[in-house]
Design a protein around this motif. Structure first.
Motif, PDB file in Angstrom:
ATOM      1  N   ILE A 114       0.761  -1.402  -0.085  1.00 57.15           N
ATOM      2  CA  ILE A 114      -0.146  -0.150  -0.173  1.00 57.15           C
ATOM      3  C   ILE A 114       0.828   1.131   0.131  1.00 57.15           C
ATOM      4  N   PRO A 115       1.945   1.062   0.934  1.00 59.86           N
ATOM      5  CA  PRO A 115       2.710   2.539   0.554  1.00 59.86           C
ATOM      6  C   PRO A 115       3.265   2.805  -0.589  1.00 59.86           C
ATOM      7  N   SER A 116       3.656   1.742  -1.281  1.00 56.65           N
ATOM      8  CA  SER A 116       4.311   2.275  -2.713  1.00 56.65           C
ATOM      9  C   SER A 116       3.353   2.766  -3.742  1.00 56.65           C
ATOM     10  N   SER A 117       2.067   1.970  -3.448  1.00 55.69           N
ATOM     11  CA  SER A 117       0.915   2.416  -4.414  1.00 55.69           C
ATOM     12  C   SER A 117       0.629   4.018  -3.959  1.00 55.69           C
TER      13      SER A 117
ATOM     14  N   ASP B 241       2.764   1.909 -12.894  1.00 58.78           N
ATOM     15  CA  ASP B 241       1.409   1.515 -13.038  1.00 58.78           C
ATOM     16  C   ASP B 241       1.306   0.345 -14.071  1.00 58.78           C
ATOM     17  N   ALA B 242       1.728   0.394 -15.249  1.00 51.88           N
ATOM     18  CA  ALA B 242       1.414  -0.717 -16.363  1.00 51.88           C
ATOM     19  C   ALA B 242       2.091  -1.907 -15.641  1.00 51.88           C
TER      20      ALA B 242
ATOM     21  N   TYR C   7      -6.988   5.765 -13.362  1.00 49.74           N
ATOM     22  CA  TYR C   7      -6.302   4.596 -13.706  1.00 49.74           C
ATOM     23  C   TYR C   7      -5.580   3.708 -12.357  1.00 49.74           C
ATOM     24  N   ARG C   8      -5.189   4.723 -11.823  1.00 58.56           N
ATOM     25  CA  ARG C   8      -4.384   4.450 -10.364  1.00 58.56           C
ATOM     26  C   ARG C   8      -5.318   3.562  -9.343  1.00 58.56           C
ATOM     27  N   ARG C   9      -6.729   4.401  -9.206  1.00 60.13           N
ATOM     28  CA  ARG C   9      -7.679   3.853  -8.525  1.00 60.13           C
ATOM     29  C   ARG C   9      -8.300   2.333  -8.827  1.00 60.13           C
TER      30      ARG C   9
END
Lengths: 118, 146
Positions: A34-37, A82-83, B105-107
């Motif tokens: 979660i932190p890196s996200s 993200d990809a 997109y992140r969500r």
């Protein structure tokens, strides 16, 4: 080649369950923390402000385009990460479906053996 | 390993994970005689490859659109900006719009990760229950002598 669970002994069946459990743990470890996200969400916001601000500033001074360039760099970095995260999640999802099918087969096999015993 | 088949794993570090599935007493019982033979499950690797790179494609399309918009914006600004603030505001709005799209997109990725985590937990619970069931089955069969 699908493994025929009915060929396995009880001990082997037990080992097989352990193997599946280990693979589940391994899949969980592949997922992003979660932190890196959250850090990447911050980067998206930062990139948006830099790009938008850069465009506005660019109308006044060419220096603004430097901000646009930095913002774009941020954006490229974040989107490629993200990809990558999404691809990992897609492959984890595929493997998980396979494991779930295996678990279903295991449940049926144990049920079969229990019924056979009784 | 000691005549027992280690579940299919493909890399060295995964071999260790496979062994970590054994209980401590059972682990002591294991004796590595020559080498740990791991039979890689090629079909599983194939399944991973089959998963399309939709995430990557989506991200790169988004990025390409962004780059095009910003490049066009920079060109327009450099020619007309000083006397046309509407164009500048419009381009800034486009950049802001892409930022919002990127956040969505992140969500979406985060939501997918959360759902995967809960599915993994569910699978883990099922595997735990199966472990208990197989243990019980073994105990019953060994006590009945079959």
């Amino acid at each position: 080649v699908a493994l025929d669970l009915s060929d396995l002994s009880d001990v082997e069946l037990d080992d097989y369950v352990r193997g599946i459990r280990a693979q589940i743990v391994e899949l969980k470890a592949k997922l992003e923390s979660i932190p890196s996200s959250r850090l990447r969400t911050v980067k998206v916001v930062r990139a948006t402000f830099l790009t938008t601000g850069g465009i506005l500033a660019g109308a006044v001074d060419a220096f603004g385009f430097l901000l646009v360039a930095i913002g774009l760099w941020d954006w490229i970095e974040t989107l490629s990460e993200d990809a990558q995260a999404m691809n990992t999640q897609n492959s984890v999802s595929g493997e998980l479906k396979y494991l779930q099918a295996q678990l279903g087969a295991m449940e049926s096999e144990i049920q079969r053996r229990t019924t056979f015993d009784s | 390993v000691n005549g027992r088949q280690v579940p299919a794993m493909t890399e060295n570090k995964m071999q260790i994970l496979a062994l970590s599935g054994y209980g401590s007493s059972e682990f002591e019982d294991l004796e590595v005689t020559e080498s740990i033979v791991v039979i890689g499950d090629r079909s599983q690797a194939g399944r991973m490859d089959k998963h399309s790179k939709w995430g990557q494609i989506l991200a790169y399309v988004l990025l390409l659109l962004l780059l095009l918009a910003v490049a066009a914006g920079a060109a327009v600004i450099s020619v007309h900006a000083s006397d046309n603030w509407i164009v500048v505001m419009l381009l800034a709005g486009v950049a802001l719009g892409f930022g919002v799209a990127a956040l969505f997109y992140r969500r979406f990725i985060d939501q997918q990760a959360l759902s995967l985590k809960s599915e993994l937990q569910e699978a883990r619970n099922r595997a735990d229950a199966l472990g208990t069931a197989t243990g019980r089955l073994r105990a019953r069969r060994s006590s009945s002598g079959s």
